[in-house]
Design a protein around this motif. Structure first.
Motif, PDB file in Angstrom:
ATOM      1  N   ILE A 172       0.841  -1.360   0.053  1.00  0.00           N
ATOM      2  CA  ILE A 172       0.066  -0.151  -0.038  1.00  0.00           C
ATOM      3  C   ILE A 172       1.175   1.160  -0.072  1.00  0.00           C
ATOM      4  O   ILE A 172       1.885   1.436   0.655  1.00  0.00           O
ATOM      5  CB  ILE A 172      -0.846  -0.043   1.176  1.00  0.00           C
ATOM      6  CG1 ILE A 172      -1.831  -1.251   1.166  1.00  0.00           C
ATOM      7  CG2 ILE A 172      -1.955   1.216   1.298  1.00  0.00           C
ATOM      8  CD1 ILE A 172      -2.479  -1.647   2.398  1.00  0.00           C
ATOM      9  N   THR A 173       0.570   2.015  -0.937  1.00  0.00           N
ATOM     10  CA  THR A 173       1.545   3.270  -1.096  1.00  0.00           C
ATOM     11  C   THR A 173       0.736   4.509  -1.368  1.00  0.00           C
ATOM     12  O   THR A 173      -0.521   4.335  -1.899  1.00  0.00           O
ATOM     13  CB  THR A 173       2.701   3.117  -2.252  1.00  0.00           C
ATOM     14  OG1 THR A 173       1.887   2.877  -3.531  1.00  0.00           O
ATOM     15  CG2 THR A 173       3.324   1.923  -2.187  1.00  0.00           C
ATOM     16  N   GLU A 174       1.166   5.771  -1.059  1.00  0.00           N
ATOM     17  CA  GLU A 174       0.532   6.964  -1.239  1.00  0.00           C
ATOM     18  C   GLU A 174       1.703   7.662  -2.394  1.00  0.00           C
ATOM     19  O   GLU A 174       2.801   7.713  -2.209  1.00  0.00           O
ATOM     20  CB  GLU A 174       0.883   7.969  -0.118  1.00  0.00           C
ATOM     21  CG  GLU A 174      -0.008   9.310  -0.287  1.00  0.00           C
ATOM     22  CD  GLU A 174       0.099   9.868   1.068  1.00  0.00           C
ATOM     23  OE1 GLU A 174      -1.267  10.293   1.393  1.00  0.00           O
ATOM     24  OE2 GLU A 174       0.853  10.190   1.816  1.00  0.00           O
ATOM     25  N   GLU A 175       1.008   8.204  -3.497  1.00  0.00           N
ATOM     26  CA  GLU A 175       1.763   8.696  -4.662  1.00  0.00           C
ATOM     27  C   GLU A 175       1.065   9.966  -5.336  1.00  0.00           C
ATOM     28  O   GLU A 175      -0.026  10.051  -5.142  1.00  0.00           O
ATOM     29  CB  GLU A 175       1.939   7.473  -5.978  1.00  0.00           C
ATOM     30  CG  GLU A 175       2.407   6.185  -5.199  1.00  0.00           C
ATOM     31  CD  GLU A 175       2.593   5.036  -6.202  1.00  0.00           C
ATOM     32  OE1 GLU A 175       2.715   5.553  -7.414  1.00  0.00           O
ATOM     33  OE2 GLU A 175       2.657   4.045  -5.855  1.00  0.00           O
ATOM     34  N   ILE A 176       1.776  10.765  -5.942  1.00  0.00           N
ATOM     35  CA  ILE A 176       1.313  11.828  -6.924  1.00  0.00           C
ATOM     36  C   ILE A 176       1.192  11.167  -8.036  1.00  0.00           C
ATOM     37  O   ILE A 176       2.366  10.828  -8.600  1.00  0.00           O
ATOM     38  CB  ILE A 176       2.101  12.979  -6.491  1.00  0.00           C
ATOM     39  CG1 ILE A 176       2.307  13.649  -5.133  1.00  0.00           C
ATOM     40  CG2 ILE A 176       1.645  14.103  -7.569  1.00  0.00           C
ATOM     41  CD1 ILE A 176       1.258  13.934  -4.389  1.00  0.00           C
ATOM     42  N   VAL A 177       0.153  11.399  -8.733  1.00  0.00           N
ATOM     43  CA  VAL A 177      -0.059  11.002 -10.145  1.00  0.00           C
ATOM     44  C   VAL A 177      -0.719  12.062 -11.089  1.00  0.00           C
ATOM     45  O   VAL A 177      -1.307  13.142 -10.204  1.00  0.00           O
ATOM     46  CB  VAL A 177      -0.907   9.742 -10.113  1.00  0.00           C
ATOM     47  CG1 VAL A 177      -0.190   8.634  -9.312  1.00  0.00           C
ATOM     48  CG2 VAL A 177      -2.637   9.926  -9.455  1.00  0.00           C
ATOM     49  N   ILE A 178      -0.858  11.772 -12.284  1.00  0.00           N
ATOM     50  CA  ILE A 178      -1.412  12.952 -12.930  1.00  0.00           C
ATOM     51  C   ILE A 178      -2.625  12.104 -13.547  1.00  0.00           C
ATOM     52  O   ILE A 178      -2.764  10.895 -14.154  1.00  0.00           O
ATOM     53  CB  ILE A 178      -0.827  13.313 -14.225  1.00  0.00           C
ATOM     54  CG1 ILE A 178       0.515  13.919 -13.946  1.00  0.00           C
ATOM     55  CG2 ILE A 178      -1.479  14.313 -15.133  1.00  0.00           C
ATOM     56  CD1 ILE A 178       0.404  15.255 -12.953  1.00  0.00           C
TER      57      ILE A 178
END
Length: 199
Positions: A172-178
């Motif tokens: 489980i990860t937290e990410e910045i995406v477009i």
């Protein structure tokens, strides 16, 4: 306003609110589905993920509270000559009737106090070796204008998932995406990406 009324308002236009292409993260996980033929799509709305995976030959069931969203899904499925089972129900009232190899969701709006019961149902509904794959808006999404709820109680943290699925391997990860998903999701976003395997 009920879940059905809320989502019917979003899906009532001719266009597809989140577009017709699958969520990129869900599609990118396809390698894990090779020997997993039976997929359940939760909160599937107008059907973009269900249609994509049905075209790949998977056996698809889609659940959503919006009858309008599922009507649009069924119309597309018929046009594409695809057989997709749809169930119109608020996920709070979903009852387990069968097991699945993969359960997936993209941007599922569930209040914090509703999640424990849902997560338990998901874990019980997975076959051994099966996957729960999902992308959800982080609580940090409030800092972005790319879509998603403005209610903190409908947003997620990594810890929201880590406290459950105790019989599973968790990534489980937290990410910045477009995001580029119809008119509903456009631009930079902060998401929680979930890949959970039942062992």
């Amino acid at each position: 306003m009920s879940q059905q009324e809320f989502w019917n308002t979003k899906f009532s236009k001719d266009e597809f609110f989140y577009g017709i292409h699958p969520n990129k993260f869900l599609a990118s996980q396809e390698e894990y589905f090779d020997n997993h033929k039976k997929i359940l799509c939760l909160g599937e709305g107008e059907g973009r993920n269900a249609i994509y995976f049905a075209k790949k030959g998977f056996n698809i069931t889609a659940i959503d509270a919006s009858d309008i969203g599922l009507e649009k899904l069924n119309k597309r499925a018929k046009e594409e000559n695809l057989n997709i089972k749809t169930i119109c129900i608020d996920l709070n009232f979903w009852e387990i009737s069968e097991k699945y190899d993969v359960i997936m969701a993209s941007y599922l709006h569930m209040f914090k106090d509703e999640r424990e019961e849902l997560f338990k149902k998901i874990e019980k509904s997975l076959n051994t070796g099966g996957y729960f794959i999902g992308e959800f808006f982080s609580t940090k999404q409030l800092e972005f204008n790319s879509g998603g709820p403005k209610d903190l109680d409908l947003l997620y943290t990594v810890e929201d998932f880590m406290g459950y699925f105790n019989l599973c391997e968790k990534n489980i990860t937290e990410e910045i995406v477009i995001l580029d998903e119809g008119i509903g999701h456009q631009g930079e976003a902060c998401v929680i990406r979930v890949k959970i395997k039942k062992v």
